[in-house]
Write a protein that holds these residues in place. Structure first.
Motif, mmCIF file in Angstrom:
data_model
loop_
_atom_site.group_PDB
_atom_site.id
_atom_site.type_symbol
_atom_site.label_atom_id
_atom_site.label_comp_id
_atom_site.label_asym_id
_atom_site.label_seq_id
_atom_site.Cartn_x
_atom_site.Cartn_y
_atom_site.Cartn_z
ATOM 1 N N LEU A 1 0.831 -1.203 0.000
ATOM 2 C CA LEU A 1 0.000 0.000 0.000
ATOM 3 C C LEU A 1 0.869 1.258 0.000
ATOM 4 O O LEU A 1 0.596 2.208 -0.738
ATOM 5 C CB LEU A 1 -0.933 0.002 1.208
ATOM 6 C CG LEU A 1 -1.888 1.174 1.328
ATOM 7 C CD1 LEU A 1 -2.791 1.275 0.109
ATOM 8 C CD2 LEU A 1 -2.706 1.050 2.595
ATOM 9 N N ALA A 2 1.921 1.268 0.802
ATOM 10 C CA ALA A 2 2.811 2.432 0.848
ATOM 11 C C ALA A 2 3.487 2.645 -0.506
ATOM 12 O O ALA A 2 3.616 3.780 -0.970
ATOM 13 C CB ALA A 2 3.857 2.251 1.951
ATOM 14 N N ARG A 3 3.904 1.550 -1.154
ATOM 15 C CA ARG A 3 4.536 1.661 -2.474
ATOM 16 C C ARG A 3 3.552 2.205 -3.501
ATOM 17 O O ARG A 3 3.872 3.094 -4.284
ATOM 18 C CB ARG A 3 5.080 0.301 -2.926
ATOM 19 C CG ARG A 3 5.761 0.341 -4.297
ATOM 20 C CD ARG A 3 6.293 -1.013 -4.715
ATOM 21 N NE ARG A 3 5.377 -2.128 -4.526
ATOM 22 C CZ ARG A 3 4.356 -2.438 -5.324
ATOM 23 N NH1 ARG A 3 4.112 -1.704 -6.393
ATOM 24 N NH2 ARG A 3 3.597 -3.479 -5.074
ATOM 25 N N LEU A 4 2.335 1.697 -3.479
ATOM 26 C CA LEU A 4 1.319 2.176 -4.422
ATOM 27 C C LEU A 4 0.967 3.634 -4.165
ATOM 28 O O LEU A 4 0.766 4.408 -5.109
ATOM 29 C CB LEU A 4 0.071 1.302 -4.345
ATOM 30 C CG LEU A 4 0.234 -0.127 -4.874
ATOM 31 C CD1 LEU A 4 -1.009 -0.950 -4.575
ATOM 32 C CD2 LEU A 4 0.535 -0.111 -6.367
ATOM 33 N N ALA A 5 0.920 4.028 -2.903
ATOM 34 C CA ALA A 5 0.630 5.421 -2.580
ATOM 35 C C ALA A 5 1.753 6.330 -3.051
ATOM 36 O O ALA A 5 1.507 7.426 -3.574
ATOM 37 C CB ALA A 5 0.419 5.577 -1.074
ATOM 38 N N ALA A 6 2.995 5.861 -2.911
ATOM 39 C CA ALA A 6 4.143 6.672 -3.309
ATOM 40 C C ALA A 6 4.265 6.805 -4.821
ATOM 41 O O ALA A 6 4.796 7.793 -5.322
ATOM 42 C CB ALA A 6 5.430 6.076 -2.734
ATOM 43 N N THR A 7 3.760 5.817 -5.545
ATOM 44 C CA THR A 7 3.894 5.828 -7.007
ATOM 45 C C THR A 7 2.598 6.217 -7.700
ATOM 46 O O THR A 7 2.498 6.110 -8.923
ATOM 47 C CB THR A 7 4.350 4.447 -7.525
ATOM 48 O OG1 THR A 7 3.346 3.483 -7.188
ATOM 49 C CG2 THR A 7 5.689 4.052 -6.942
ATOM 50 N N GLY A 8 1.617 6.629 -6.940
ATOM 51 C CA GLY A 8 0.337 7.007 -7.530
ATOM 52 C C GLY A 8 -0.426 5.822 -8.095
ATOM 53 O O GLY A 8 -1.239 5.961 -8.987
ATOM 54 N N GLY A 9 -0.135 4.642 -7.606
ATOM 55 C CA GLY A 9 -0.831 3.441 -8.051
ATOM 56 C C GLY A 9 -0.126 2.689 -9.144
ATOM 57 O O GLY A 9 -0.557 1.614 -9.538
ATOM 58 N N ALA A 10 0.961 3.235 -9.662
ATOM 59 C CA ALA A 10 1.727 2.524 -10.705
ATOM 60 C C ALA A 10 2.540 1.408 -10.068
ATOM 61 O O ALA A 10 2.934 1.494 -8.913
ATOM 62 C CB ALA A 10 2.661 3.486 -11.423
ATOM 63 N N ASP A 11 2.778 0.348 -10.829
ATOM 64 C CA ASP A 11 3.565 -0.764 -10.305
ATOM 65 C C ASP A 11 5.014 -0.390 -10.072
ATOM 66 O O ASP A 11 5.660 -0.880 -9.171
ATOM 67 C CB ASP A 11 3.494 -1.983 -11.245
ATOM 68 C CG ASP A 11 2.159 -2.686 -11.153
ATOM 69 O OD1 ASP A 11 1.470 -2.526 -10.116
ATOM 70 O OD2 ASP A 11 1.799 -3.377 -12.105
ATOM 71 N N GLU A 12 5.534 0.488 -10.901
ATOM 72 C CA GLU A 12 6.919 0.930 -10.781
ATOM 73 C C GLU A 12 6.946 2.448 -10.776
ATOM 74 O O GLU A 12 6.157 3.086 -11.473
ATOM 75 C CB GLU A 12 7.775 0.408 -11.961
ATOM 76 C CG GLU A 12 7.922 -1.096 -12.007
ATOM 77 C CD GLU A 12 8.703 -1.651 -10.825
ATOM 78 O OE1 GLU A 12 9.650 -0.972 -10.362
ATOM 79 O OE2 GLU A 12 8.377 -2.754 -10.374
#
Length: 71
Positions: free
Chosen positions: A56-67
């Motif tokens: 969730l933190a990764r998705l939040a940081a990337t705006g929902g993008a996988d990378e």
């Protein structure tokens, strides 16, 4: 509840002063197997929730993008 019910015949040990400690070689009649099983279950749940939190933190940081940079 089933864990506790399986040890109900040993509840008198909880009233000892000083209370008994879980030994390094706990027998099947002690509460130690129940405690160790619950600790393992909690550790597994913590690991699962940590993974979800990281995703969730990764998705939040990337705006929902996988990378990062993928939009």
């Amino acid at each position: 509840m089933d864990d506790l019910a399986s040890r109900a015949h040993r509840f008198d040990l909880l009233d000892e002063d000083p209370p008994r400690r879980c030994g390094t070689n706990p027998g099947p009649e002690t509460f130690a197997p129940v405690v160790f099983a619950r600790l393992a279950a909690l550790d597994a749940e913590i690991a699962r929730l940590t993974g979800l939190r990281n995703t969730l933190a990764r998705l939040a940081a990337t705006g929902g993008a996988d990378e990062p940079g993928e939009d």
